[in-house]
Design a protein around this motif. Structure first.
Motif, PDB file in Angstrom:
ATOM      1  N   TYR A  95       9.307 -12.573 -54.833  1.00 40.60           N
ATOM      2  CA  TYR A  95       8.897 -11.773 -53.694  1.00 40.60           C
ATOM      3  C   TYR A  95       7.955 -12.581 -52.804  1.00 40.60           C
ATOM      4  N   CYS A  96       8.107 -12.451 -51.514  1.00 35.53           N
ATOM      5  CA  CYS A  96       7.083 -12.983 -50.625  1.00 35.53           C
ATOM      6  C   CYS A  96       6.226 -11.823 -50.146  1.00 35.53           C
ATOM      7  N   ALA A  97       5.006 -12.155 -49.762  1.00 37.23           N
ATOM      8  CA  ALA A  97       4.058 -11.135 -49.362  1.00 37.23           C
ATOM      9  C   ALA A  97       3.119 -11.687 -48.302  1.00 37.23           C
ATOM     10  N   ALA A  98       2.613 -10.786 -47.483  1.00 36.46           N
ATOM     11  CA  ALA A  98       1.698 -11.160 -46.407  1.00 36.46           C
ATOM     12  C   ALA A  98       0.363 -10.463 -46.596  1.00 36.46           C
ATOM     13  N   SER A  99      -0.703 -11.233 -46.388  1.00 38.43           N
ATOM     14  CA  SER A  99      -2.058 -10.714 -46.567  1.00 38.43           C
ATOM     15  C   SER A  99      -2.864 -10.896 -45.291  1.00 38.43           C
ATOM     16  N   ASP A 100      -3.520  -9.824 -44.861  1.00 37.19           N
ATOM     17  CA  ASP A 100      -4.388  -9.886 -43.685  1.00 37.19           C
ATOM     18  C   ASP A 100      -5.744 -10.428 -44.124  1.00 37.19           C
ATOM     19  N   SER A 101      -5.716 -11.664 -44.588  1.00 33.31           N
ATOM     20  CA  SER A 101      -6.917 -12.295 -45.122  1.00 33.31           C
ATOM     21  C   SER A 101      -7.072 -13.678 -44.501  1.00 33.31           C
ATOM     22  N   ILE A 102      -8.321 -14.084 -44.326  1.00 37.95           N
ATOM     23  CA  ILE A 102      -8.540 -15.401 -43.750  1.00 37.95           C
ATOM     24  C   ILE A 102      -8.518 -16.492 -44.819  1.00 37.95           C
ATOM     25  N   VAL A 103      -8.436 -16.089 -46.070  1.00 33.27           N
ATOM     26  CA  VAL A 103      -8.402 -17.057 -47.166  1.00 33.27           C
ATOM     27  C   VAL A 103      -7.195 -16.779 -48.049  1.00 33.27           C
ATOM     28  N   ILE A 104      -6.895 -17.707 -48.908  1.00 34.60           N
ATOM     29  CA  ILE A 104      -5.784 -17.529 -49.837  1.00 34.60           C
ATOM     30  C   ILE A 104      -6.081 -16.404 -50.827  1.00 34.60           C
ATOM     31  N   VAL A 105      -5.077 -15.618 -51.120  1.00 37.41           N
ATOM     32  CA  VAL A 105      -5.195 -14.499 -52.054  1.00 37.41           C
ATOM     33  C   VAL A 105      -4.231 -14.726 -53.206  1.00 37.41           C
ATOM     34  N   THR A 106      -4.706 -14.543 -54.424  1.00 39.65           N
ATOM     35  CA  THR A 106      -3.855 -14.795 -55.596  1.00 39.65           C
ATOM     36  C   THR A 106      -3.542 -13.553 -56.402  1.00 39.65           C
ATOM     37  N   ILE A 107      -4.045 -12.400 -55.990  1.00 36.34           N
ATOM     38  CA  ILE A 107      -3.748 -11.168 -56.711  1.00 36.34           C
ATOM     39  C   ILE A 107      -2.877 -10.270 -55.845  1.00 36.34           C
ATOM     40  N   HIS A 108      -1.962  -9.546 -56.480  1.00 39.68           N
ATOM     41  CA  HIS A 108      -0.974  -8.802 -55.705  1.00 39.68           C
ATOM     42  C   HIS A 108      -1.615  -7.667 -54.909  1.00 39.68           C
ATOM     43  N   THR A 109      -2.731  -7.152 -55.376  1.00 33.46           N
ATOM     44  CA  THR A 109      -3.390  -6.058 -54.646  1.00 33.46           C
ATOM     45  C   THR A 109      -4.015  -6.532 -53.342  1.00 33.46           C
ATOM     46  N   GLY A 110      -4.092  -7.839 -53.155  1.00 32.75           N
ATOM     47  CA  GLY A 110      -4.651  -8.383 -51.926  1.00 32.75           C
ATOM     48  C   GLY A 110      -3.642  -8.539 -50.817  1.00 32.75           C
ATOM     49  N   TYR A 111      -2.406  -8.149 -51.077  1.00 28.83           N
ATOM     50  CA  TYR A 111      -1.340  -8.296 -50.094  1.00 28.83           C
ATOM     51  C   TYR A 111      -0.954  -6.950 -49.507  1.00 28.83           C
ATOM     52  N   ASP A 112      -0.663  -6.987 -48.214  1.00 22.76           N
ATOM     53  CA  ASP A 112      -0.424  -5.755 -47.471  1.00 22.76           C
ATOM     54  C   ASP A 112       1.060  -5.447 -47.286  1.00 22.76           C
ATOM     55  N   TYR A 113       1.877  -6.477 -47.248  1.00 25.45           N
ATOM     56  CA  TYR A 113       3.303  -6.288 -46.978  1.00 25.45           C
ATOM     57  C   TYR A 113       4.113  -7.129 -47.961  1.00 25.45           C
ATOM     58  N   TRP A 114       5.273  -6.565 -48.347  1.00 20.36           N
ATOM     59  CA  TRP A 114       6.132  -7.206 -49.341  1.00 20.36           C
ATOM     60  C   TRP A 114       7.585  -7.210 -48.877  1.00 20.36           C
ATOM     61  N   GLY A 115       8.290  -8.255 -49.285  1.00 17.70           N
ATOM     62  CA  GLY A 115       9.733  -8.270 -49.095  1.00 17.70           C
ATOM     63  C   GLY A 115      10.432  -7.552 -50.228  1.00 17.70           C
ATOM     64  N   GLN A 116      11.759  -7.525 -50.158  1.00 17.72           N
ATOM     65  CA  GLN A 116      12.538  -6.789 -51.151  1.00 17.72           C
ATOM     66  C   GLN A 116      12.846  -7.634 -52.385  1.00 17.72           C
ATOM     67  N   GLY A 117      12.624  -8.925 -52.286  1.00 18.78           N
ATOM     68  CA  GLY A 117      12.832  -9.814 -53.424  1.00 18.78           C
ATOM     69  C   GLY A 117      14.177 -10.504 -53.404  1.00 18.78           C
ATOM     70  N   THR A 118      14.229 -11.657 -54.052  1.00 13.77           N
ATOM     71  CA  THR A 118      15.473 -12.396 -54.207  1.00 13.77           C
ATOM     72  C   THR A 118      15.536 -12.919 -55.649  1.00 13.77           C
ATOM     73  N   GLN A 119      16.699 -12.796 -56.259  1.00 10.03           N
ATOM     74  CA  GLN A 119      16.856 -13.156 -57.672  1.00 10.03           C
ATOM     75  C   GLN A 119      17.045 -14.661 -57.828  1.00 10.03           C
ATOM     76  N   VAL A 120      16.292 -15.229 -58.743  1.00  8.10           N
ATOM     77  CA  VAL A 120      16.460 -16.622 -59.152  1.00  8.10           C
ATOM     78  C   VAL A 120      16.774 -16.634 -60.632  1.00  8.10           C
ATOM     79  N   THR A 121      17.884 -17.247 -60.978  1.00 11.95           N
ATOM     80  CA  THR A 121      18.296 -17.339 -62.375  1.00 11.95           C
ATOM     81  C   THR A 121      18.528 -18.806 -62.715  1.00 11.95           C
ATOM     82  N   VAL A 122      17.846 -19.265 -63.758  1.00 13.22           N
ATOM     83  CA  VAL A 122      17.973 -20.650 -64.196  1.00 13.22           C
ATOM     84  C   VAL A 122      18.632 -20.646 -65.569  1.00 13.22           C
TER      85      VAL A 122
END
Length: 124
Positions: A95-122
């Protein structure tokens, strides 16, 4: 409001590469710090990588350091995740996500918007 759409997932063999893309629309893309997360079946969503607004700083979870690279093109409103030397344990929905933050955010609760996701299978 920001809309995020991921693409680029798929099936790849161990050691292979994929490049994920996340196209953003809506508000000004450059005002958002961006991140990639992943979630494997039965596991919690995990931080993978993040990049700040200006592309000056990046951060990675230890398990992907040296293999994954996050980047962004503010002119194209797109963030990327280049994944090399893929392993079976990288299998997840990304999933990609966007955060209205001026610094890097590493926790999911710090993100405001999310995509629907894309499957990666190895495969092993």
């Amino acid at each position: 409001q920001v809309q995020l759409v991921e693409s680029g997932g798929g099936l790849v063999q161990t050691g292979g590469s994929l490049r994920l893309s996340c196209a953003a629309s809506g508000r000004t893309f450059s005002r958002y710090a961006m991140g990639w997360f992943r979630q494997a079946p039965g596991k919690e969503r995990e931080f993978v990588a993040a990049i700040d607004r200006s592309r000056g700083s990046t951060y990675y979870v230890d398990s992907v350091k040296g293999r994954f690279t996050i980047s962004r093109d503010n002119a194209k409103n797109t963030v990327y995740l280049q994944m090399n030397s893929l392993k079976p344990e990288d299998t997840a929905i990304y999933y990609c996500a966007a955060s209205d933050s001026i610094v890097i955010v590493t926790i999911h609760t710090g993100y405001d918007y999310w995509g629907q996701g894309t499957q990666v299978t190895v495969s092993s």
